[in-house]
Design an enzyme around this catalytic site. Structure first.
Site, PDB file in Angstrom:
ATOM      1  N   GLY A  56     -10.930  -8.969  -2.468  1.00  0.00           N
ATOM      2  CA  GLY A  56      -9.722  -9.380  -1.753  1.00  0.00           C
ATOM      3  C   GLY A  56      -9.208 -10.749  -2.167  1.00  0.00           C
ATOM      4  O   GLY A  56      -8.029 -10.917  -2.495  1.00  0.00           O
ATOM      5  N   ARG A 107       0.816  -1.218   0.000  1.00  0.00           N
ATOM      6  CA  ARG A 107       0.000   0.000   0.000  1.00  0.00           C
ATOM      7  C   ARG A 107       0.850   1.269   0.000  1.00  0.00           C
ATOM      8  O   ARG A 107       0.449   2.284  -0.558  1.00  0.00           O
ATOM      9  CB  ARG A 107      -0.948  -0.005   1.197  1.00  0.00           C
ATOM     10  N   LYS A 119     -20.610 -16.578  -1.235  1.00  0.00           N
ATOM     11  CA  LYS A 119     -22.043 -16.398  -0.983  1.00  0.00           C
ATOM     12  C   LYS A 119     -22.742 -15.429  -1.922  1.00  0.00           C
ATOM     13  O   LYS A 119     -22.226 -14.380  -2.258  1.00  0.00           O
ATOM     14  CB  LYS A 119     -22.236 -15.922   0.460  1.00  0.00           C
ATOM     15  N   GLY A 129     -13.995  -3.496  -0.222  1.00  0.00           N
ATOM     16  CA  GLY A 129     -15.355  -2.982   0.001  1.00  0.00           C
ATOM     17  C   GLY A 129     -15.708  -1.865  -0.962  1.00  0.00           C
ATOM     18  O   GLY A 129     -16.824  -1.806  -1.485  1.00  0.00           O
TER      19      GLY A 129
HETATM   20  P1  ADP Z   1     -13.645 -11.859  -3.088  1.00  0.00           P
HETATM   21  O1  ADP Z   1     -12.868 -11.600  -1.818  1.00  0.00           O
HETATM   22  O2  ADP Z   1     -12.763 -11.981  -4.283  1.00  0.00           O
HETATM   23  O3  ADP Z   1     -14.760 -10.889  -3.275  1.00  0.00           O
HETATM   24  P2  ADP Z   1     -15.331 -13.774  -1.764  1.00  0.00           P
HETATM   25  O4  ADP Z   1     -14.840 -13.298  -0.440  1.00  0.00           O
HETATM   26  O5  ADP Z   1     -16.718 -13.468  -2.134  1.00  0.00           O
HETATM   27  O6  ADP Z   1     -14.337 -13.290  -2.928  1.00  0.00           O
HETATM   28  O7  ADP Z   1     -15.193 -15.354  -1.841  1.00  0.00           O
HETATM   29  C1  ADP Z   1     -13.962 -16.011  -1.695  1.00  0.00           C
HETATM   30  C2  ADP Z   1     -14.120 -17.309  -0.970  1.00  0.00           C
HETATM   31  O8  ADP Z   1     -15.103 -18.130  -1.574  1.00  0.00           O
HETATM   32  C3  ADP Z   1     -12.842 -18.102  -0.977  1.00  0.00           C
HETATM   33  O9  ADP Z   1     -12.340 -18.197   0.328  1.00  0.00           O
HETATM   34  C4  ADP Z   1     -13.250 -19.461  -1.536  1.00  0.00           C
HETATM   35  O10 ADP Z   1     -12.658 -20.540  -0.853  1.00  0.00           O
HETATM   36  C5  ADP Z   1     -14.746 -19.458  -1.343  1.00  0.00           C
HETATM   37  N1  ADP Z   1     -15.411 -20.385  -2.256  1.00  0.00           N
HETATM   38  C6  ADP Z   1     -15.370 -20.389  -3.598  1.00  0.00           C
HETATM   39  N2  ADP Z   1     -16.062 -21.415  -4.105  1.00  0.00           N
HETATM   40  C7  ADP Z   1     -16.573 -22.100  -3.064  1.00  0.00           C
HETATM   41  C8  ADP Z   1     -17.374 -23.280  -2.939  1.00  0.00           C
HETATM   42  N3  ADP Z   1     -17.789 -23.959  -4.008  1.00  0.00           N
HETATM   43  N4  ADP Z   1     -17.713 -23.677  -1.685  1.00  0.00           N
HETATM   44  C9  ADP Z   1     -17.289 -22.991  -0.611  1.00  0.00           C
HETATM   45  N5  ADP Z   1     -16.529 -21.887  -0.659  1.00  0.00           N
HETATM   46  C10 ADP Z   1     -16.169 -21.441  -1.871  1.00  0.00           C
HETATM   47 MG    MG Z   2     -13.311 -12.044   0.236  1.00  0.00          MG
END
Ligand code: ADP
Ligand code: MG
Length: 394
Positions: A351, A37, A198, A374
């Protein structure tokens, strides 16, 4: 959205207050463990130094909850920044007040002063107008280069801009220009790939993107809820039962909007959520009652990658599987490689997604990696970020 950058104004001899994001990770001994950063802010700081401004930097660090706490002092950051800049960076004992003002009076052109943690005052997060005015009184020009906190209306990110002219630093401008253009006037085909754990985290993102993209690809854990909505048996997979109806609604929205919404047709499953669990690749119709979907399958990955390669603009947020575990990283890897090969504009935010492209070594081949978790999510939701709205348009 077309913000005025610092290279479009006169900064020479002026006191310039720059909001940076120096919220770096530190260990127990206050040693900086990752200076990404600080490095990210160098183009803006160097530019101001070269153009003979008096540079006053302000940032938060950690969560001192409105109280002075030496554990969250920015002093170690001043030391690291001095090394990176190759010139002394002074640290102020405070971020507002008489002493700081006096110290600023002694600043010569091209000198750099880092103010102490702005969150030592509870007025910062409350966006207290008097406090914002005190910050503004330190300078003649305000520059925001902290995209990662732009979704928060705090005194140092929003309030201060009410009192002195406010401009975008290079980092901020890149975020807003590239993501803004993708959302407002994208080169087409424009596709979005949304994944991650999710649906509930990204409902607003999906709804906003459905109005803009030509193709929406959904993978990762959240695809399970959509697949369930289509009537598939998902075994023990992560499914948000209270979001199945909403998923169905989004499938219909896509149809109405003429957006093709793609879901995985094959998946990698295991019987437990574990790195060493034996895995199988199966068609989406073939799940057993005790199967967990942990990645998209090779056929789906191939299909999604083909769309990425043909796109002129791609936005990717959320991994395709549990990429932290080697056995379930192939889907995410395939998308990362396709992004790297794509000739169009490629943007990654979130992230975990950013961590994935960095781990897979393709980060340098992408057009833009959004630094603010965020903030970039809210940007993709189509929300106005207060820290961006406060900056002068062209
Ligand atoms: P980002 O930080 O890029 O926005 P998220 O925080 O929404 O992404 O999601 C990332 C997480 O989702 C990872 O830790 C990954 O392990 C989990 N994940 C992805 N696919 C699955 C799955 N099929 N079942 C459970 N967890 C999952
Ligand atoms: Mg995340």
């Amino acid at each position: 959205m077309n913000k005025t950058g610092i290279d479009e104004i006169k900064v020479q001899g002026r006191r310039v207050l720059v909001r940076v994001d120096f919220n770096v990770p530190m260990d127990d001994k206050q040693t900086i463990t990752d200076d990404t950063r600080i490095r990210a802010a160098l183009p803006t700081i160097n530019y101001l130094v070269e153009n003979r401004a008096k540079v006053i930097l302000t940032s938060h660090l950690g969560r001192p909850k409105g109280k002075r706490n030496s554990k969250y002092s920015l002093a170690p950051v001043a030391v690291r920044l001095s090394e990176l800049l190759g010139q002394e960076v002074q640290i102020a004992k405070d971020c507002v007040g008489k002493e700081v003002k006096a110290q600023i009076q002694t600043l010569k052109d091209s000198q750099v002063l880092l103010l102490e943690n702005v969150r030592f005052y509870e007025e910062e997060e409350k966006n207290n107008p008097d406090f914002a005015k005190k910050l503004a009184d330190l300078a003649e020009i305000y520059v925001n280069d902290a995209f990662g906190t732009a979704h928060r209306a705090h005194a140092s990110t929003e309030g201060v801009a009410k009192y002195i002219p406010a401009y975008a630093g290079f980092l901020m401008k890149k975020e807003v220009d590239i993501m803004g253009k993708a959302l407002e006037n994208p080169a087409r085909p424009f596709i979005a790939i949304i994944g991650g754990a999710k649906v509930s985290d990204k409902i607003a993102v999906i709804e906003n993107l459905l109005k803009k993209v030509d193709i929406l690809i959904i993978g990762g854990g959240m695809a399970n809820t959509f697949l369930k909505a289509q009537g598939y048996e998902m075994g023990k997979s992560l499914v948000e039962d209270d979001k199945v109806a909403l998923a169905l609604e989004m499938l219909k929205m896509a149809q109405t909007a003429g957006v093709s919404l793609l879901l995985p047709s094959d998946v990698v499953v295991a019987k437990e959520f574990s790195a060493n669990a034996p895995s199988r690749t199966i068609d989406i119709t073939r799940l057993e009652a005790d199967d967990l979907v942990l990645d998209i399958g090779p056929e789906s990955a191939e299909k999604f990658a083909k769309e990425v390669l043909a796109a002129q603009t791609v936005i990717w947020n959320g991994p395709m599987g549990v990429f932290e575990m080697e056995a379930f990283a192939r889907g995410t890897e395939k998308i990362a490689q396709a992004m790297a090969q794509c000739q169009g504009i490629t943007i990654v935010g979130g992230g975990d997604s950013v961590a994935a492209v960095e781990k897979m070594g393709v980060a340098a081949k992408l057009t833009h990696i959004s630094t603010g978790g965020g903030a970039s999510l809210e940007f993709l939701e189509g929300k106005v970020l207060p820290g961006v709205a406060a900056l002068k348009d062209k």
